[in-house]
Design a protein around this motif. Structure first.
Motif, PDB file in Angstrom:
ATOM      1  N   MET A  37       0.837  -1.196   0.000  1.00 29.73           N
ATOM      2  CA  MET A  37       0.000   0.000   0.000  1.00 29.73           C
ATOM      3  C   MET A  37       0.874   1.249   0.000  1.00 29.73           C
ATOM      4  O   MET A  37       1.860   1.334   0.731  1.00 29.73           O
ATOM      5  CB  MET A  37      -0.914   0.014   1.236  1.00 29.73           C
ATOM      6  CG  MET A  37      -1.882   1.190   1.271  1.00 29.73           C
ATOM      7  SD  MET A  37      -3.003   1.055   2.692  1.00 29.73           S
ATOM      8  CE  MET A  37      -4.009   2.507   2.425  1.00 29.73           C
TER       9      MET A  37
ATOM     10  N   TRP B 119      -9.405   9.835  -9.586  1.00 26.31           N
ATOM     11  CA  TRP B 119      -9.557   8.438  -9.186  1.00 26.31           C
ATOM     12  C   TRP B 119     -10.408   7.643 -10.177  1.00 26.31           C
ATOM     13  O   TRP B 119     -10.190   6.440 -10.356  1.00 26.31           O
ATOM     14  CB  TRP B 119     -10.130   8.349  -7.779  1.00 26.31           C
ATOM     15  CG  TRP B 119      -9.126   8.723  -6.741  1.00 26.31           C
ATOM     16  CD1 TRP B 119      -9.149   9.801  -5.912  1.00 26.31           C
ATOM     17  CD2 TRP B 119      -7.912   8.018  -6.440  1.00 26.31           C
ATOM     18  NE1 TRP B 119      -8.031   9.822  -5.114  1.00 26.31           N
ATOM     19  CE2 TRP B 119      -7.261   8.750  -5.407  1.00 26.31           C
ATOM     20  CE3 TRP B 119      -7.317   6.857  -6.923  1.00 26.31           C
ATOM     21  CZ2 TRP B 119      -6.041   8.332  -4.864  1.00 26.31           C
ATOM     22  CZ3 TRP B 119      -6.101   6.444  -6.389  1.00 26.31           C
ATOM     23  CH2 TRP B 119      -5.472   7.180  -5.371  1.00 26.31           C
TER      24      TRP B 119
ATOM     25  N   ASP C  33      -6.268  -2.323 -10.641  1.00 26.46           N
ATOM     26  CA  ASP C  33      -5.800  -2.945  -9.399  1.00 26.46           C
ATOM     27  C   ASP C  33      -4.879  -2.023  -8.604  1.00 26.46           C
ATOM     28  O   ASP C  33      -4.118  -2.469  -7.750  1.00 26.46           O
ATOM     29  CB  ASP C  33      -5.049  -4.249  -9.713  1.00 26.46           C
ATOM     30  CG  ASP C  33      -5.940  -5.252 -10.423  1.00 26.46           C
ATOM     31  OD1 ASP C  33      -7.124  -5.345 -10.048  1.00 26.46           O
ATOM     32  OD2 ASP C  33      -5.455  -5.917 -11.365  1.00 26.46           O
TER      33      ASP C  33
ATOM     34  N   GLN D  47      -5.999   3.085  -3.797  1.00 24.13           N
ATOM     35  CA  GLN D  47      -7.299   3.064  -3.138  1.00 24.13           C
ATOM     36  C   GLN D  47      -7.938   4.436  -3.213  1.00 24.13           C
ATOM     37  O   GLN D  47      -7.396   5.421  -2.720  1.00 24.13           O
ATOM     38  CB  GLN D  47      -7.159   2.630  -1.678  1.00 24.13           C
ATOM     39  CG  GLN D  47      -8.506   2.434  -0.999  1.00 24.13           C
ATOM     40  CD  GLN D  47      -8.372   1.949   0.433  1.00 24.13           C
ATOM     41  OE1 GLN D  47      -7.275   1.813   0.949  1.00 24.13           O
ATOM     42  NE2 GLN D  47      -9.494   1.721   1.078  1.00 24.13           N
ATOM     43  N   ASP D  48      -9.069   4.519  -3.826  1.00 29.16           N
ATOM     44  CA  ASP D  48      -9.849   5.736  -3.992  1.00 29.16           C
ATOM     45  C   ASP D  48     -10.119   6.384  -2.627  1.00 29.16           C
ATOM     46  O   ASP D  48     -10.605   5.737  -1.701  1.00 29.16           O
ATOM     47  CB  ASP D  48     -11.159   5.345  -4.679  1.00 29.16           C
ATOM     48  CG  ASP D  48     -12.039   6.513  -5.043  1.00 29.16           C
ATOM     49  OD1 ASP D  48     -11.979   7.550  -4.382  1.00 29.16           O
ATOM     50  OD2 ASP D  48     -12.807   6.351  -6.007  1.00 29.16           O
ATOM     51  N   GLU D  49      -9.834   7.679  -2.506  1.00 28.55           N
ATOM     52  CA  GLU D  49     -10.096   8.379  -1.252  1.00 28.55           C
ATOM     53  C   GLU D  49     -11.580   8.390  -0.887  1.00 28.55           C
ATOM     54  O   GLU D  49     -11.938   8.487   0.286  1.00 28.55           O
ATOM     55  CB  GLU D  49      -9.565   9.816  -1.346  1.00 28.55           C
ATOM     56  CG  GLU D  49      -8.052   9.890  -1.288  1.00 28.55           C
ATOM     57  CD  GLU D  49      -7.500  11.147  -1.924  1.00 28.55           C
ATOM     58  OE1 GLU D  49      -7.004  12.022  -1.182  1.00 28.55           O
ATOM     59  OE2 GLU D  49      -7.543  11.258  -3.172  1.00 28.55           O
TER      60      GLU D  49
ATOM     61  N   THR E 138     -13.661   5.912  -1.064  1.00 29.94           N
ATOM     62  CA  THR E 138     -13.971   4.706  -0.299  1.00 29.94           C
ATOM     63  C   THR E 138     -13.050   4.543   0.900  1.00 29.94           C
ATOM     64  O   THR E 138     -13.413   3.943   1.898  1.00 29.94           O
ATOM     65  CB  THR E 138     -13.869   3.458  -1.192  1.00 29.94           C
ATOM     66  OG1 THR E 138     -12.559   3.410  -1.790  1.00 29.94           O
ATOM     67  CG2 THR E 138     -14.909   3.516  -2.308  1.00 29.94           C
ATOM     68  N   ARG E 139     -11.863   5.090   0.801  1.00 28.42           N
ATOM     69  CA  ARG E 139     -10.883   4.947   1.879  1.00 28.42           C
ATOM     70  C   ARG E 139     -11.281   5.751   3.121  1.00 28.42           C
ATOM     71  O   ARG E 139     -10.967   5.360   4.237  1.00 28.42           O
ATOM     72  CB  ARG E 139      -9.523   5.411   1.376  1.00 28.42           C
ATOM     73  CG  ARG E 139      -8.415   5.304   2.409  1.00 28.42           C
ATOM     74  CD  ARG E 139      -7.111   5.824   1.846  1.00 28.42           C
ATOM     75  NE  ARG E 139      -6.121   5.975   2.892  1.00 28.42           N
ATOM     76  CZ  ARG E 139      -4.990   6.643   2.754  1.00 28.42           C
ATOM     77  NH1 ARG E 139      -4.707   7.224   1.597  1.00 28.42           N
ATOM     78  NH2 ARG E 139      -4.153   6.750   3.753  1.00 28.42           N
TER      79      ARG E 139
ATOM     80  N   TYR F 195       0.343   7.982  -4.863  1.00 22.00           N
ATOM     81  CA  TYR F 195       0.020   6.831  -5.708  1.00 22.00           C
ATOM     82  C   TYR F 195       0.632   7.006  -7.088  1.00 22.00           C
ATOM     83  O   TYR F 195       1.264   6.091  -7.643  1.00 22.00           O
ATOM     84  CB  TYR F 195      -1.503   6.683  -5.802  1.00 22.00           C
ATOM     85  CG  TYR F 195      -1.984   5.995  -7.050  1.00 22.00           C
ATOM     86  CD1 TYR F 195      -1.874   4.617  -7.199  1.00 22.00           C
ATOM     87  CD2 TYR F 195      -2.539   6.746  -8.095  1.00 22.00           C
ATOM     88  CE1 TYR F 195      -2.300   3.994  -8.368  1.00 22.00           C
ATOM     89  CE2 TYR F 195      -2.966   6.137  -9.257  1.00 22.00           C
ATOM     90  CZ  TYR F 195      -2.847   4.760  -9.398  1.00 22.00           C
ATOM     91  OH  TYR F 195      -3.264   4.146 -10.547  1.00 22.00           O
TER      92      TYR F 195
END
Length: 254
Positions: free
Chosen positions: A1, A143, A152, A155-157, A159-160, A212
Motif C-alpha cells: 500500500m 480516481w 488494481d 485506493q480511492d479516497e 472509499t478509503r 500513488y
C-alpha cells in the motif's frame, strides 16, 4: 500500500493548500467565534486555517502538526505534535479547529476526544474535510481515471475515508461528548488556467493521489494522465472550472 506523504509545503500548497484557504475563510465565518479568543489549529499544515482564524480576530492561534516540513512553512506559533495526544493542558482554548486533517489520523475518535479535552467549557470544537466521494471534483476525476487505467491500483479516497460524510462526522463529534453538533457543506470554485495548472500538482507527491502516482511506472503514469485528460472538462479559453465541496462539523464543549 502506498504511504501518504506530507512533508513538502510548497508542493502541498499547489495541490490542495490553495483551495483549503478558500474553504477556511467560509468555515471560520460560520463558526462566528468572537474576537480576542484563544485558538488551537490541530493538523495546522502550512497554515491556511491558522491565517483565517487570525484574520477573524483570534488573540492567539497555536498550530500543532506532526510534519516538520509543513511546520517550517507555517509562520505562526506552532509545535510538533500528534492530534491523538496533544501536548497541551486541559481547557486551554476557546476554539479548537482542524482543516483537512482528521481523516488522516489513524484513530479519529481519539483525536476528537483530545480536541474536546483541551477546549474550555462553552468553547467551540470544529473541523472540515473534503467530500472525496463526490464533491471534490478534481480528485474524483483523478480516481475515476486511475480506476480505468490501473484497475488494481491505488485506493480511492472516496472509499478509503468513510468519515468524510455528514453522518459519520456528526456521530464522531457527539461521541466525543460535544453538544449542539451541526454539519454543513462548504463549496468553492476550483479554477485552473489550463491542463498544466491542473495536472502538475498531482506530480508533487503530497497526499494520497500524488503519492500513488509517484509510485507508478512511466507507462502506467502516462495511461492515468491520458485517461484523466479525456475526463476533464476544458473551456473554450483552455481553462478548467471545477468545484470542491468540504463537509464542516462544529460542536460545543459542555
Amino acid at each position: 500500500m502506498v504511504r501518504d506523504v506530507w512533508d513538502m509545503g510548497d508542493a502541498y500548497e499547489a495541490y490542495v493548500g490553495r483551495w483549503s484557504r478558500r474553504v477556511a475563510h467560509e468555515f471560520v465565518t460560520w463558526l462566528a467565534v468572537p474576537p480576542g479568543r484563544r485558538w488551537l489549529d490541530a493538523g495546522c499544515g502550512t497554515g491556511a486555517l491558522t491565517a483565517a482564524a487570525r484574520a477573524a480576530g483570534a488573540q492567539r492561534v497555536l498550530g500543532v502538526d506532526p510534519s516538520l516540513g509543513f511546520l517550517r512553512q507555517n509562520t505562526g506559533d506552532r509545535v510538533a505534535g500528534d492530534a491523538r495526544a496533544l501536548p497541551l493542558g486541559d481547557g486551554r482554548f476557546d476554539a479548537v479547529v482542524s482543516g483537512l486533517a482528521l481523516n488522516f489520523v489513524p484513530d479519529p475518535a481519539r483525536a476528537a476526544a483530545e480536541f474536546a479535552r483541551v477546549t474550555a467549557p462553552g468553547g467551540t470544537v470544529a473541523a472540515y474535510v473534503w467530500d472525496y466521494a463526490g464533491g471534490m471534483t478534481m480528485m474524483r476525476l483523478f480516481w475515476d481515471a486511475a480506476a480505468e487505467a490501473d484497475p488494481d491500483g491505488g485506493q480511492d479516497e472516496g472509499t478509503r475515508f468513510p468519515l468524510c460524510r455528514p453522518e459519520p462526522l456528526a456521530a464522531l463529534w457527539r461521541d466525543a461528548g460535544l453538544a449542539d453538533v451541526a454539519v454543513r457543506p462548504v463549496e468553492i470554485p476550483t479554477e485552473f488556467t489550463g491542463w498544466d495548472d491542473y495536472w502538475q500538482p498531482f506530480l508533487g507527491g503530497q497526499g494520497p493521489a500524488p503519492a500513488y502516482l509517484a509510485a507508478l511506472g512511466d507507462d502506467k503514469r502516462v495511461a492515468v494522465r491520458e485517461a484523466l485528460r479525456r475526463r476533464v472538462p476544458v473551456e473554450p479559453d483552455g481553462s478548467i472550472r471545477l468545484t470542491a465541496r468540504a463537509w464542516a462539523v462544529r460542536g460545543i464543549r459542555p
